[in-house]
Write a protein that holds these residues in place. Structure first.
Motif, mmCIF file in Angstrom:
data_model
loop_
_atom_site.group_PDB
_atom_site.id
_atom_site.type_symbol
_atom_site.label_atom_id
_atom_site.label_comp_id
_atom_site.label_asym_id
_atom_site.label_seq_id
_atom_site.Cartn_x
_atom_site.Cartn_y
_atom_site.Cartn_z
ATOM 1 N N ILE A 308 0.835 -1.198 0.000
ATOM 2 C CA ILE A 308 0.000 0.000 0.000
ATOM 3 C C ILE A 308 0.876 1.255 0.000
ATOM 4 O O ILE A 308 2.059 1.209 0.346
ATOM 5 N N PRO A 309 0.304 2.403 -0.415
ATOM 6 C CA PRO A 309 1.099 3.645 -0.429
ATOM 7 C C PRO A 309 1.725 3.932 0.934
ATOM 8 O O PRO A 309 1.154 3.639 1.986
ATOM 9 N N GLU A 310 2.914 4.513 0.912
ATOM 10 C CA GLU A 310 3.698 4.691 2.136
ATOM 11 C C GLU A 310 2.996 5.566 3.162
ATOM 12 O O GLU A 310 3.172 5.387 4.371
ATOM 13 N N GLU A 311 2.196 6.534 2.709
ATOM 14 C CA GLU A 311 1.547 7.426 3.661
ATOM 15 C C GLU A 311 0.344 6.779 4.341
ATOM 16 O O GLU A 311 -0.233 7.337 5.288
ATOM 17 N N ALA A 315 -2.408 -2.129 6.696
ATOM 18 C CA ALA A 315 -3.274 -2.605 5.625
ATOM 19 C C ALA A 315 -4.703 -2.874 6.089
ATOM 20 O O ALA A 315 -5.654 -2.679 5.325
ATOM 21 N N GLY A 316 -4.872 -3.331 7.337
ATOM 22 C CA GLY A 316 -6.216 -3.586 7.823
ATOM 23 C C GLY A 316 -7.049 -2.319 7.877
ATOM 24 O O GLY A 316 -8.187 -2.271 7.383
ATOM 25 N N ALA A 317 -6.485 -1.269 8.472
ATOM 26 C CA ALA A 317 -7.189 0.010 8.535
ATOM 27 C C ALA A 317 -7.354 0.619 7.148
ATOM 28 O O ALA A 317 -8.395 1.218 6.831
ATOM 29 N N PHE A 318 -6.324 0.462 6.302
ATOM 30 C CA PHE A 318 -6.391 0.968 4.938
ATOM 31 C C PHE A 318 -7.543 0.311 4.181
ATOM 32 O O PHE A 318 -8.336 0.989 3.507
ATOM 33 N N ALA A 319 -7.661 -1.024 4.283
ATOM 34 C CA ALA A 319 -8.719 -1.734 3.581
ATOM 35 C C ALA A 319 -10.097 -1.324 4.094
ATOM 36 O O ALA A 319 -11.049 -1.194 3.316
ATOM 37 N N GLN A 320 -10.203 -1.103 5.409
ATOM 38 C CA GLN A 320 -11.491 -0.688 5.965
ATOM 39 C C GLN A 320 -11.886 0.692 5.451
ATOM 40 O O GLN A 320 -13.036 0.915 5.050
ATOM 41 N N VAL A 330 -11.011 -4.788 -0.692
ATOM 42 C CA VAL A 330 -9.794 -5.556 -0.966
ATOM 43 C C VAL A 330 -9.468 -6.374 0.287
ATOM 44 O O VAL A 330 -10.033 -6.134 1.354
ATOM 45 N N THR A 331 -8.538 -7.316 0.169
ATOM 46 C CA THR A 331 -8.188 -8.179 1.289
ATOM 47 C C THR A 331 -6.848 -7.771 1.884
ATOM 48 O O THR A 331 -5.853 -7.696 1.154
ATOM 49 N N PRO A 332 -6.780 -7.500 3.193
ATOM 50 C CA PRO A 332 -5.491 -7.148 3.817
ATOM 51 C C PRO A 332 -4.484 -8.293 3.709
ATOM 52 O O PRO A 332 -4.834 -9.476 3.792
ATOM 53 N N GLY A 333 -3.204 -7.920 3.565
ATOM 54 C CA GLY A 333 -2.166 -8.914 3.355
ATOM 55 C C GLY A 333 -1.888 -9.801 4.541
ATOM 56 O O GLY A 333 -1.278 -10.868 4.386
ATOM 57 N N ALA A 334 -2.315 -9.408 5.757
ATOM 58 C CA ALA A 334 -2.063 -10.245 6.931
ATOM 59 C C ALA A 334 -2.718 -11.613 6.808
ATOM 60 O O ALA A 334 -2.280 -12.569 7.450
ATOM 61 N N THR A 344 0.506 -4.756 3.006
ATOM 62 C CA THR A 344 0.131 -5.264 1.685
ATOM 63 C C THR A 344 -1.356 -5.595 1.628
ATOM 64 O O THR A 344 -2.006 -5.813 2.655
ATOM 65 N N VAL A 345 -1.870 -5.640 0.406
ATOM 66 C CA VAL A 345 -3.251 -6.063 0.168
ATOM 67 C C VAL A 345 -3.284 -6.962 -1.063
ATOM 68 O O VAL A 345 -2.385 -6.929 -1.901
ATOM 69 N N ARG A 346 -4.349 -7.767 -1.156
ATOM 70 C CA ARG A 346 -4.603 -8.551 -2.359
ATOM 71 C C ARG A 346 -5.860 -8.037 -3.027
ATOM 72 O O ARG A 346 -6.868 -7.762 -2.366
ATOM 73 N N LEU A 347 -5.799 -7.923 -4.350
ATOM 74 C CA LEU A 347 -6.953 -7.512 -5.137
ATOM 75 C C LEU A 347 -7.261 -8.610 -6.154
ATOM 76 O O LEU A 347 -6.345 -9.178 -6.760
ATOM 77 N N SER A 348 -8.534 -8.895 -6.354
ATOM 78 C CA SER A 348 -8.964 -9.883 -7.335
ATOM 79 C C SER A 348 -9.646 -9.182 -8.503
ATOM 80 O O SER A 348 -10.462 -8.275 -8.302
ATOM 81 N N TYR A 349 -9.307 -9.626 -9.717
ATOM 82 C CA TYR A 349 -9.965 -9.078 -10.909
ATOM 83 C C TYR A 349 -10.840 -10.132 -11.581
ATOM 84 O O TYR A 349 -11.027 -10.137 -12.810
ATOM 85 N N ALA A 350 -11.449 -11.013 -10.747
ATOM 86 C CA ALA A 350 -12.297 -12.080 -11.274
ATOM 87 C C ALA A 350 -13.703 -11.607 -11.607
ATOM 88 O O ALA A 350 -14.462 -12.338 -12.240
ATOM 89 N N GLY A 351 -14.066 -10.412 -11.177
ATOM 90 C CA GLY A 351 -15.432 -9.939 -11.361
ATOM 91 C C GLY A 351 -15.714 -9.426 -12.757
ATOM 92 O O GLY A 351 -14.860 -9.458 -13.650
ATOM 93 N N PRO A 352 -16.926 -8.918 -12.968
ATOM 94 C CA PRO A 352 -17.284 -8.380 -14.284
ATOM 95 C C PRO A 352 -16.328 -7.263 -14.697
ATOM 96 O O PRO A 352 -15.938 -6.433 -13.865
#
Length: 367
Positions: A308-311, A315-320, A330-334, A344-352
């Motif tokens: 995630i961006p340095e500022e 990741a948990g708070a960022f995702a929320q 998105v899903t937090p990397g923890a 870190t976070v994970r993003l999925s592009y499986a959707g429409p």
């Protein structure tokens, strides 16, 4: 899954969310699959089948390895399973005794350590570096000698989309043999690659256990149907385990899976892969523009793992905040790396595709 539940709750309250948190294709069934299922329902009761699956489906799976990989596979070595999760339980029970130690690349799929731990097997984390594409290679496998009795390889990987090529798999097979390690390979995302085809470990050795699924390339997530391939010496024990755990794989799901291996269905799935590739490219560009770094290779599956961006906060708070304020889940990397995943976070592009595109626009707008 906690993120998915939170996203479901927000969506139920009327929030317009772009769902990039879960790897689930939601396309309609191909017509040939729907016809096969409908015919089976009209034909009569759906009962138990053989514990390791109906012979026609086992033969069709063996044929898939012949077509894709040039591997001659005895259908008797194929175990049709109640989803890949059941496949992993069978694989770990067949390969390891309680108290064994098993190497796992980190970041990695969180179900591996959870299942191993539940079976009394100790996960041995192997940290993987972004500079190396989060790739677990022969060097890391050889380094487990004396520290573990086995290793799990994912190819392509969840959460990073990292792909191991044929020579790399050959080196891993040799390293595992040299270190005396049982080798379990997750090939669930085969068919979902964008720049090069996926290779199977069975091109290199028949001593490995392979676990795969109809959930991803074929998109049969809710049907809970997968398969595993075992060395011949393990098959009888696996059959007894499967009988005890779930009697047999779901009969109707096996009908759907067999139809999903037909050329008519595969043509639809291949078109879906082309769509995933376009969504991947769009999302990769958006992440770079939005200040994400250490972006994973995304060579296969339908995931991107990124710092995630340095500022930003952790990741948990960022995702929320991204979900509540930016409208993107998105899903937090923890979930994938409990030690280093806080950035870190994970993003999925499986959707429409239109929703992934909207998610990309929101990411670039929201900082």
């Amino acid at each position: 899954m906690d993120v998915m539940q939170a996203a479901n709750a927000l969506a139920a309250r009327g929030h317009d969310l772009v769902r990039l948190e879960i790897g689930q294709p939601l396309d309609p069934l191909p017509d040939c699959v729907a016809r096969a299922v409908s015919a089976a329902l009209r034909a009569g009761p759906i009962g138990y089948t053989e514990a390791l699956g109906v012979p026609a489906l086992k033969a069709a799976i063996a044929g898939l390895y012949r077509r894709r990989h040039g591997v001659e596979l005895d259908p008797a070595r194929v175990a049709v399973t109640a989803g890949s999760s059941a496949g992993f339980v069978l694989a770990f029970l067949a390969a390891f005794e309680a108290g064994a130690r098993v190497g796992l690349g980190v970041p990695g799929y969180p179900a591996y350590p959870a299942i191993l731990s539940a079976l009394g097997i100790t996960p041995v984390p192997v940290p993987l570096a972004p500079a190396g594409g989060y790739r677990l290679g022969a060097e890391e496998v050889a380094g487990l000698a004396g520290r573990a009795e086995g290793v799990v390889i994912a190819n392509p990987s969840n959460p990073t989309g990292t792909l191991i090529d044929g020579p790399g798999l050959g080196a891993i097979a040799r390293a595992a043999r040299g270190a005396g390690l049982a080798l379990v390979v997750d090939e669930i995302y085969h068919g979902l690659t964008y720049d090069a085809p996926a290779h199977s470990i069975l091109e290199q050795t028949h001593e490995a256990i392979v676990v795969s699924s109809f959930s991803k390339y074929q998109g049969l997530t809710g049907w809970r149907i997968g398969w595993a391939i075992f060395p011949e010496r393990m098959i009888r024990a696996v059959e007894c385990l499967a009988q005890s755990l779930y009697i047999s794989p779901p009969g109707l799901s096996q009908v759907a899976a067999l139809a999903a291996l037909a050329p008519e269905a595969e043509a639809e799935f291949d078109e879906r892969v082309r769509r995933f590739r376009a969504s991947r490219d769009l999302l990769l560009e958006a992440l770079r523009h939005a200040g994400f770094t250490e972006i994973s290779p995304a060579e296969g599956a339908f995931y991107i793992y990124a710092r995630i961006p340095e500022e930003a906060e952790d990741a948990g708070a960022f995702a929320q905040r991204l979900m509540e304020e930016g409208g993107v889940a998105v899903t937090p990397g923890a979930d994938f790396d409990p030690v280093r995943g806080s950035r870190t976070v994970r993003l999925s592009y499986a959707g429409p595709p239109e929703r992934v595109a909207e998610g990309a626009r929101r990411l670039m707008r929201w900082r």
